[in-house]
Design a protein around this motif. Structure first.
Motif: not given
Ligand code: GDP
Ligand code: CA
Length: 335
Positions: A8-10, A32-37, A47-49, A203-205
């Protein structure tokens, strides 16, 4: 050694910094997760990328954990002066440039994976950063607002509402029609070990695993899959992961998250031999020392478990976590 990390991100980005220090010669592929895009001001924001890219490339705002260092917000102020929002999403001037370049390349017809590679040419993150998919996937969260249930974009839930209302469901919209980005399944198939960093399990993995083919590829890779708990002492180390865990019916404990990922079939069973052990993903799970009491419960679920310090307070501490994860992978392989 070839290592695949689902990030995910951080939490993902900080762990990767430690992993690079712990295994400087490893060939690391990050999915990388792109579901937060989200599309903002006509721009595609990932954001996560970007958090992974900026963190590993030395451009991150260290205290905040996301966004650029030495940032200013002139563009945002000017947009606000026009009454153009949303104002709740913090896009800085330097960060805007990334989104402009990305959007321009996407408009020219390049897939997100190619755009990400081009952006990484500048940042040199020292890992191969792949979006989970080139297809558009957006995580939506079902909430009750003004007496009505509606689905809002994950960023609206997370950033605007600070996860202050219960999440009734978390849906990665578009995932079921999506395909893994080029290179994703190949990287998993060729990996020596797969790591789940202490990223958000839902929401990430979880979103990465929702792309058809990725979960199956990991389960069939026949290599150790090791995770690190983002939950320490029954709460997320930072952020509101407990809220989205509740939405999928998982308690905020290190053991419950391990059970949620589930126990993988033992490696020795990969040639079709029937053995005990589940349809899950994990061979090994690290919990923080304060959760040592959870080790037995995780082990009883069929997942090898160790309690070690899991706070990413500095690079040394984070590298030590990565070494523990790789050592657990070796233990699984040798068993
Ligand atoms: P996001 O996309 O920016 O939310 O980042 P991730 O999904 O990659 O990671 C978020 C998770 O990282 C949160 O659930 C935190 O609990 C976890 N996290 C952050 N810092 C630490 C840490 O120092 N140790 C551990 N174990 N987890 C952490
Ligand atoms: Ca995220």
């Amino acid at each position: 050694m070839r290592i695949v990390v689902l990030a995910g991100g951080i939490g993902g980005a900080r762990f990767l910094r430690g992993l690079k220090a712990a295994a400087p010669d490893a060939d690391i592929t990050v999915i990388g997760n792109t579901g937060d895009d989200i599309h903002l001001f006509g721009l595609k924001v990932c954001p996560d990328l970007d958090t992974v890219m900026y963190t590993l490339g030395g451009g991150i705002n260290e205290e905040q954990g996301w966004g650029r260092a030495d940032e200013t917000f002139r563009v945002k102020e000017e947009l606000a002066a026009y009454g153009v929002g949303p104002e709740w999403f913090g896009l800085g001037d330097r960060d805007f440039a990334t989104h402009i370049v990305r959007t321009q390349m996407l408009s020219a017809g390049y897939p997100l994976s190619a755009v990400t590679e081009a952006l990484c040419d500048r940042w040199q993150p020292g890992v191969r950063l792949l979006p989970m998919s080139d297809d558009r996937i957006e995580t939506h969260v079902a909430v009750d607002e003004d007496g009505e249930r509606r689905a809002i974009h994950f960023q609206e839930y997370w950033v605007r509402l600070r996860a202050s209302v219960p999440a009734h469901a978390v849906v990665p919209v578009g995932a079921d029609q999506a395909e893994p980005a080029p290179g994703v399944l190949e990287a998993i198939a060729e990996a020596d070990v797969v790591l789940f960093p202490p990223s958000n399990p839902v929401v990430s993995v979880g979103t990465i695993l929702a792309v058809p083919g990725i979960r199956e590829a990991i389960a069939e890779a026949g290599v150790p899959v090791i995770g690190l708990s983002p939950i320490v002492g029954d709460a997320p180390v930072r952020g509101m992961a407990d809220k989205v865990l509740a939405a999928v019916g998982v308690e905020s404990t290190a053991a419950a998250v391990a059970r949620h990922y589930g126990a993988a079939r033992p490696l020795a069973a990969r040639d079709g031999e029937e053995r005990a052990g589940g349809a899950g993903l994990l061979h090994g799970w690290l919990v923080d020392s304060v959760d040592a009491g959870a080790v037995q419960e995780v082990a009883a679920a069929g997942i090898r478990c160790r309690a070690v310090p899991l706070m990413m307070t500095d690079l040394d501490a984070t590298a030590a976590m990565a070494r523990e994860a790789l050592a657990l992978a070796e233990e699984v392989r040798a068993s």
